[in-house]
Each structure stands twice: as C-alpha cells, then as structure tokens.
Design an enzyme around this catalytic site. Structure first.
Site, PDB file in Angstrom:
ATOM      1  N   LYS A 146      -1.320   6.752 -13.270  1.00  0.00           N
ATOM      2  CA  LYS A 146      -1.341   5.214 -12.821  1.00  0.00           C
ATOM      3  C   LYS A 146      -2.275   4.529 -13.748  1.00  0.00           C
ATOM      4  O   LYS A 146      -3.302   4.632 -14.066  1.00  0.00           O
ATOM      5  CB  LYS A 146      -1.796   5.268 -11.586  1.00  0.00           C
ATOM      6  CG  LYS A 146      -0.772   5.546 -10.494  1.00  0.00           C
ATOM      7  CD  LYS A 146      -1.344   5.561  -9.119  1.00  0.00           C
ATOM      8  CE  LYS A 146      -1.199   4.159  -8.601  1.00  0.00           C
ATOM      9  NZ  LYS A 146      -1.643   4.261  -6.965  1.00  0.00           N
ATOM     10  N   THR A 159       1.178   0.218 -12.045  1.00  0.00           N
ATOM     11  CA  THR A 159       0.757  -0.246 -10.787  1.00  0.00           C
ATOM     12  C   THR A 159       0.321  -1.771 -10.789  1.00  0.00           C
ATOM     13  O   THR A 159       0.069  -2.042 -12.088  1.00  0.00           O
ATOM     14  CB  THR A 159      -0.247   0.684 -10.050  1.00  0.00           C
ATOM     15  OG1 THR A 159      -0.523   0.082  -8.778  1.00  0.00           O
ATOM     16  CG2 THR A 159      -1.690   0.689 -10.866  1.00  0.00           C
ATOM     17  N   GLU A 163      -4.985   7.883 -10.662  1.00  0.00           N
ATOM     18  CA  GLU A 163      -4.784   6.521 -11.572  1.00  0.00           C
ATOM     19  C   GLU A 163      -5.982   6.936 -12.745  1.00  0.00           C
ATOM     20  O   GLU A 163      -7.209   7.356 -12.331  1.00  0.00           O
ATOM     21  CB  GLU A 163      -5.755   5.427 -10.501  1.00  0.00           C
ATOM     22  CG  GLU A 163      -5.588   4.133 -10.951  1.00  0.00           C
ATOM     23  CD  GLU A 163      -4.970   3.066 -10.279  1.00  0.00           C
ATOM     24  OE1 GLU A 163      -5.083   1.834 -10.360  1.00  0.00           O
ATOM     25  OE2 GLU A 163      -4.673   3.553  -9.041  1.00  0.00           O
ATOM     26  N   PHE A 196       4.123  -4.592  -5.950  1.00  0.00           N
ATOM     27  CA  PHE A 196       3.264  -4.463  -4.781  1.00  0.00           C
ATOM     28  C   PHE A 196       3.754  -5.777  -3.739  1.00  0.00           C
ATOM     29  O   PHE A 196       3.533  -6.819  -4.001  1.00  0.00           O
ATOM     30  CB  PHE A 196       1.809  -4.866  -5.329  1.00  0.00           C
ATOM     31  CG  PHE A 196       1.124  -3.895  -5.777  1.00  0.00           C
ATOM     32  CD1 PHE A 196       1.648  -2.743  -6.178  1.00  0.00           C
ATOM     33  CD2 PHE A 196      -0.387  -3.676  -5.298  1.00  0.00           C
ATOM     34  CE1 PHE A 196       0.868  -1.602  -6.519  1.00  0.00           C
ATOM     35  CE2 PHE A 196      -0.959  -2.554  -5.639  1.00  0.00           C
ATOM     36  CZ  PHE A 196      -0.585  -1.482  -6.142  1.00  0.00           C
ATOM     37  N   ASP A 198       1.411   7.045   0.933  1.00  0.00           N
ATOM     38  CA  ASP A 198       0.282   6.259   0.060  1.00  0.00           C
ATOM     39  C   ASP A 198      -0.981   6.534   0.928  1.00  0.00           C
ATOM     40  O   ASP A 198      -1.609   5.918   1.673  1.00  0.00           O
ATOM     41  CB  ASP A 198       0.529   4.762   0.304  1.00  0.00           C
ATOM     42  CG  ASP A 198      -0.457   3.834  -0.727  1.00  0.00           C
ATOM     43  OD1 ASP A 198      -1.005   4.553  -1.629  1.00  0.00           O
ATOM     44  OD2 ASP A 198      -0.326   2.826  -0.451  1.00  0.00           O
TER      45      ASP A 198
END
Length: 790
Positions: free
Chosen positions: A603, A627, A567, A649, A493
C-alpha cells in the site's frame, strides 16, 4: 517512417550531443509490415546515461526509474517514450530476475540486437539517416513470415516461447525449424515463469491476433502444448467426418478461432470483449476430450460427444485459473462454454421466454457474446455451411434485440419492498413469492413495475398466508453479504483475525491505524514480542515495525485465500526511492517467511511519488494498492502506471462534502459513490487492468450502490450489517454497461497531474489529512514497540 515532430527534435538533440539514436523493436517491425507504429523505443549509442539525460532535459522532466537498466522515460506532447542505452544481459540464476544487466554504450548495433528474442524484433532504423540496420536478417524473415530466434541467448528466457505464441498469432507467422527445436529443449524451464508473465502473453494472443491458430501451431510444434493440459487434450480427439470434415477437435477449434477474429463482434470489440470471446471459443469444446465415444446414430457408427458442453465448464475454469486470468473472466467465459449449443436444442423457433431465460443463464456474458461464439463454432467446419443454423442464430439475435436483451440479462422487477408495500409481512415465504414473480416475468406475464404489482396482488390472493404470518428471518434467502460476493470480491478492512474468520472474505487489507488498534489488544501482544526477538537487539523501531506488519500479514494469509495489503510508512509518501526501497524490504520479509509476492499488495499513498514508486515496483512484479485516493486524476495516473489496485475512499469523500456544504447525501447522489462509479466506468471503458476497490464506507447504502465494483473493503460493523440483512441486492456497476459510456480518454504527465490534483480542493485536503493521520499512527506504533522492548 513518419515520426511525431517532438520525437524528431529529441533525436536531433541526441545526435548533436554525439549520440547515435536508433528506433528499435516493435515499431520498426510494424512499420515494415505497413502498420502504424504505436510505441517508439529509442536505443542510443555512443552516450553515457548522464549525457543522454542532459540532452533530453530541455524537452521536459525525465523519469529516471530505469537508471540501473540504462532506461530513461520522457513524456513529449502527452506521449511517453523510452530512451535506452544498449546493454549486455547474462543469465546468472533461475527465473526472470536471474539476469545480470549492464548498460554499455560501446556495443555495436549487431551486438545490441543479439539480445532480442526474434529476428523480426532485432531490426533497427536510423531515422536521421533513413537507414535500416538489420544485422540478423529480420526484414527477410518478415517477408517470409518466419519466426526465427536471433541467437543462442534466446534459451535463457523461456517466456520467449510464449512470446512466439502471440507474435505468430498477431502477424500470421510460422516458427523456423531450428527455433522449434530450441524451444523444445527448454520446455522444462517453463516452471520458472511467474503466472502473471504467462498470462500477459496469452492475453496478447487473445486480444491482438489476426490468426489465432498460428499461435496454437507454435505450441503444438514446440510441444509446449502439453503444459496447457486442456488444450493438449483435444488434439487427435476424433469427430464425425460427415459433420466435421475439417478434422479432429483441435483442428476444429483452430478454424473456429480464425473465424472469430473476422467477426464484427471481435474485430470491432474492445480488449475485454476480445479476451472473453477468444477464450470462450478456445474452450468451447474442451469437454469433448472426456465425452467423445462411438455409438450408432441414424444406422451408422459415429463419433459423438453428448454432454460435452457441461463437461467443458469445469475444465474451462481450471484452465483459466491456472493461466492466471483476471478473476472476473472465469464467470463470464464459463456460461458461454456451457450454452454454446443453445441454438441446437429445444423448439424449432426461439420464443421470448427462451431468450429471457438464456440471457439470465449466461450472465455476466451477453446474448451478443454467445452469438459470436455460436457463429465462430459454425464457421469452424470448412467447407460446411448450414443455412438453417445461420437462420436460427440470426433469429436469436433479432429476438434478443426486440427484447433489449442483447447486452444484458433481465433483472427481477419485483422486490421484497413491493411485497411489504402490498401488506405482506417479511418471512420465509418471501423467497418463493419473489422467485415465482421472476419466473412469470421471464414467461412474459408482465414487463414493468405496474404489471408486476398487479401480478403480485393476484399471487397474494392465492396465498393469503403471506399477509398473516409473523415476522421471521429469511431462512432460505441469501444474505446481502452472500449476494454481494456473487459479483464483487469482499475484502475485510481489519487487523483482527477473529473478525476475518467470521466473514470469510477473499482478501484483507490493513493500515497503520488498524494495526495499532489490533496490536494494543492482549491477544496480539505475542506478535510484537516475536517481531522484537526476530529483529535482534540493535534493530531500529522502524525495522521492528516492518516485521510487525509482516507478521500480521502472514497470520491473515493463513485465514484468507487471497491477498493481504501491507502499508509502506506514510512518512515516505513524497519519497519515491524511499518507498521503493521500503516496499522491497517488506516483500523480502514476506518471502523469507514463505509467502510469495503474488499474495501481497504493497500500500502506497496515491501521491505522484507513490504512483511512480508503484510503477517501478510493477517492473519487479511487486503488486501495489494505491490508497488515499480521492480524485479522478489520481485514478488515471495509477492506471497509466499499471498499478495493480486502487482504493478510492468513498466515506472520506462524503465526509468532506457534508462538512463543506452542510448537506447530507444518500444513495447514488453520494459524492463518494459518484467518484468510484466514474473511475470504474473509465477503467472498464478503456480496458485498464487496474482493479478498483472501494474503501472507507460510512454506511451500508454506499456499499450497495457500488455492488459490482471489482472489490470492496468493508469494516467489521458494516460486514455484520450486510450479513444480517436478506434484502435483495442488485448489481449496480457492470463492465458491459461501462462499454456504452460516452467519455473521453485523458492522460497526465507530472505537471498536468499536479495541477489537476491541486484544483481538486477535496482531494488535496483529504490526501494530506490521511497521510498525517497514518504517519501519526506509525509514530505511535513505534513508541509502543520501544516501550515493549524496554
């Protein structure tokens, strides 16, 4: 045909508007076969798209995702239906995207049916007039159990040959000679097919077949079998006639597969179990292609294949990988191939220690899985049946149940903490001590923690140096990061290339905040300059930003072997069409740079609009990572939309609960851990293919509690902590355990999704907050670009 009342009402409304709605495709075929239709596809003649939409609007919100294809989705009483206009298709280029498609409500039923693959799928039914519409003779072919192509357009899509593989297996069909000839003529076009389309057809063969051998017969007749080397290699491989009177290895494998689907383990099993067993049986004798030879045995010259189990392991892995099988399937199938003859080796009767060790060797598959493969192998030698073999297999089953090992492998009872608790100082000798303890446990020396501690006390008395040695690093013990990688895909990440190289993850994921942080470092400024130069003088900051994201992604893909997540602008989180357009632009930039779309995850925020955008993109073979996911409703909606991957998350869920309750949470009680565990269990229980990737961790404990999750995306700091620790790390999430969960299956349409999401205060607040933060960082990145451009 018995239809759901809400669907009948919708069909009547279409007729009242001047349309002629027909049921088409698989539902009609299944009905004629006496099966209960599961999916009803409706083809509407005589109306344009707007009129069809207006006629259906009173029944609920219509999803216009398929407008360009003339398809409208409508959810009635919790079930989604496709209403489509008849359409023309023409081949304009290579591959599955090389078709020009144009809706045309003026087509006749015969013309519309001509575009379908096989005649058995070209039958339509007018439910309001109770009339069968069969211009290509599909009903007659169905009675004759014949698989025949509908027309010359069949040759335009080579996937239809593999569709023949699974249809023949599902309905015990034989392919017509003229269709066989046509399939042979288009074999070279196989290379046009994306691997995920190939896998989808094989997966149906593996999970839905009633006679798997009929599908393999299609491959053999069409000569497409040579495209699957490991299967082709066992054709004509001889076997000893006394032990295998049925014929060569390929013939034996076909008998085994047909026997398998009649066994309760396959027949009553969920799709993941069926998939595992089907491919294990298909591959169980792959090794005979390289090990079979003649030798004198018992005074006679015989065909023998010593060591074919071991030789089959690598071949199985190669076959499944090339087929595009899910990552978790290979390590489960391979040990079943390696040990499918365990009941023919060793002592005359199984002992407890043998079963414990066997269960350990075949994990993550189970003894029950292995027994199903053994029985299928045994029954694949008609007319031979050996009672002594059946007795041995049943003895293995009985003993595994007594030991509670039929569904899972034994786990070590003794851990490093037990040694520390007994006064031993951590050091290199911990590894042999724990290994010796586990070996003794497998031998039956102890069966619980109390017994294990007593065993360890005796071990320490015999090895007093353990209590005296100075603290030292575990030289031979795998790190927790290495242990985690055994059953979970580790994802970095970060946008920092050096960090990615250090921890060697398979995938990497980024977001605007990480890219902003990396782009501010001097070592990455050249990527901003290149993006500005490549975009040209008149390009907007947003367009340049897309190029920055793709350049970072391309650099990351030079390091990692797998995928990178990129993303979409967070400001498009509530704009379905805008998200789809932006995703396509990003994929186009990647493909222009020579990166295939299979290596990129787009994403999107897990809003309703983001989920629907992902559903559209899935149809274009653009894979998405949803996400900012905080709720069960979001996860279920993603799975139903066939999203490739979700990122719940964990840490942000924990943050919210700590702030709002004033309490701290650790271990399995962590709300983020509980949320991901619930989602993972639900997905595996009901066979969803969507991958679960835990994200946003606050501490190492959250990661270790989710060991076994499909993927975990981990920050550099926590990756370093895992790499520095050699404490034993146990798998906590397991697909086999999920199958035993007692949980209901649920579904969401837009209204129920929005209400369920609104009822989850934590999810609404954290999703909103995340979108705002990411959007703000997008603005900052654009500002950085404008300043650098000058």
């Amino acid at each position: 045909m018995r239809l759901p009342p809400p669907l009948v009402a919708a069909l009547q409304a279409l007729r009242a508007a001047g349309g002629r709605p027909h049921l088409a495709g698989g539902c009609v075929r299944d009905w004629l076969l006496g099966l209960e239709p599961k999916d009803f596809d409706v083809e509407v003649f005589g109306l344009d798209y707007e009129t069809m939409g207006r006629a259906l609007a009173p029944f609920g919100a219509t999803d216009l995702v398929g407008r360009s294809f003339g398809v409208l989705k409508l959810r009635l009483a919790g079930t989604e239906y496709d209403f489509s206009l008849p359409r023309r298709e023409s081949k304009r280029g290579a591959g599955h995207r090389g078709f020009a498609i144009a809706p045309d409500p003026r087509l006749t039923a015969a013309e519309a049916a001509a575009r379908r693959d096989f005649t058995i799928n070209s039958i339509a039914y007018d439910p309001l007039a109770d009339r069968l519409i069969d211009p290509h003779g599909g009903a007659a072919d169905l009675k004759k159990k014949l698989l025949r192509h509908t027309g010359p357009a069949f040759a335009e899509d080579p996937l239809r040959v593999l569709r023949g593989l699974q249809l023949a297996a599902r309905f015990d069909l034989t392919m017509a000679p003229e269709t066989v000839a046509l399939c042979r003529s288009i074999r070279d076009s196989f290379k046009e097919l994306p691997v995920e389309r190939v896998w989808a057809e094989w997966d149906k063969w593996a999970t839905l077949a009633v006679k798997p051998s009929a599908g393999l017969a299609v491959l053999q007749a069409t000569k497409w079998i040579i495209l699957f080397n490991e299967v082709a290699a066992i054709v004509d491989v001889p076997q000893d006639a006394e032990w295998h009177p049925e014929g060569d290895v390929f013939v034996h494998t076909c008998h085994c597969l047909d026997a398998l689907v009649a066994l309760p383990a396959w027949r009553d099993g969920p799709p993941p179990t069926r998939r595992l067993l089907s491919f294990a049986v298909l591959a169980h004798d792959f090794g005979k292609a390289t090990t079979t030879h003649q030798a004198v045995r018992q005074g006679k010259m015989r065909w023998i294949s010593p060591g074919h189990e071991a030789a089959g392991g690598p071949l199985t892995e190669t076959f499944l990988t090339r087929l595009g099988a899910p990552l978790e399937l290979v390590p489960a199938v391979r040990p079943l191939v390696l040990h499918h003859l365990a009941h023919h080796h060793g002592q005359t009767e199984f002992r407890a220690t043998t079963v414990r060790r066997l269960a350990r060797k075949i994990a993550p598959a189970t003894i029950d899985d292995l027994i199903a493969v053994m029985m299928a192998d045994h029954l694949g030698r008609p007319p031979l049946v050996a009672p002594d073999t059946v007795v041995r297999i049943e003895q293995l089953r009985s003993l595994a149940r007594q030991l509670a090992l039929e569904h899972a492998a034994p786990k070590p009872i003794m851990r490093g903490r037990h040694l520390v608790g007994l006064g031993a100082k951590p050091g290199p000798s911990f590894t042999p001590a724990l290994e010796a303890a586990f070996e003794s446990q497998l031998d039956g020396a102890f069966a619980d923690e109390a017994g294990g501690i007593e065993w360890m006390r005796n071990y320490l008395r015999a090895h007093p140096q353990l209590a005296k040695q100075p603290a030292a690093p575990f030289m031979n013990t795998p790190t927790q990061l290495e242990q985690l990688k055994q059953f979970t895909v580790v994802v970095a990440d970060t946008g920092d290339f050096a960090t990615i190289k250090e921890f060697t993850p398979r995938d990497a994921t980024t977001n605007p905040s990480l890219i902003l942080k990396a782009a501010a470092l001097p070592g990455y400024s050249h990527l901003l300059d290149k993006a500005i130069a490549d975009a040209g003088a008149g390009a907007s900051a947003g367009h340049i930003m897309d190029r920055v994201l793709v350049l970072f992604g391309c650099e990351i893909l030079r390091i990692v072997p797998g995928r990178v997540s990129t993303e979409v602008d967070a400001r498009l989180s509530f704009d379905c069409a805008g998200s789809v357009a932006k995703a396509r632009e990003i994929i186009a930039l990647y493909e222009k740079a020579g990166v295939s779309r299979e290596r990129v995850l787009i994403k999107l925020a897990a809003t309703w609009e983001g989920i629907k955008a992902a559903e559209q993109l899935h149809a274009d073979k653009i894979h998405c990572n949803l996400t900012l996911l905080f709720s069960f409703a979001q996860a279920v909606a993603c799975a139903e939309a066939r999203v490739q991957l979700i990122s719940p998350f964990v840490g942000r869920i924990l943050d919210w609960h700590k702030k709002n309750t004033g309490q701290d949470f650790v271990g399995a009680a962590d709300p983020g851990v509980i949320s991901v565990t619930e989602i993972y269990t639900y997905y595996k229980k009901f066979g969803y293919a969507t991958e679960v990737m835990g994200a946003s961790f606050r501490n190492k404990g959250e990661i270790t509690e989710l060991a076994g999750c499909d993927l975990l995306t981990i920050s550099p700091q926590l990756l370093a902590e895992l790499k520095a620790s050699t404490e034993p790390l146990a798998r906590k999430l397991d697909p086999a355990a999920a199958q035993t969960a007692t949980i209901p299956k649920v579904t969401f349409d837009e209204k129920s999704f929005r209400f369920a999401f609104n009822e989850d205060q934590m999810a609404t607040e954290k999703t909103s907050e995340g979108i705002r933060v990411f959007a703000a960082d997008v603005v900052k990145l654009e500002k950085m670009i404008r300043q650098r451009r000058g």
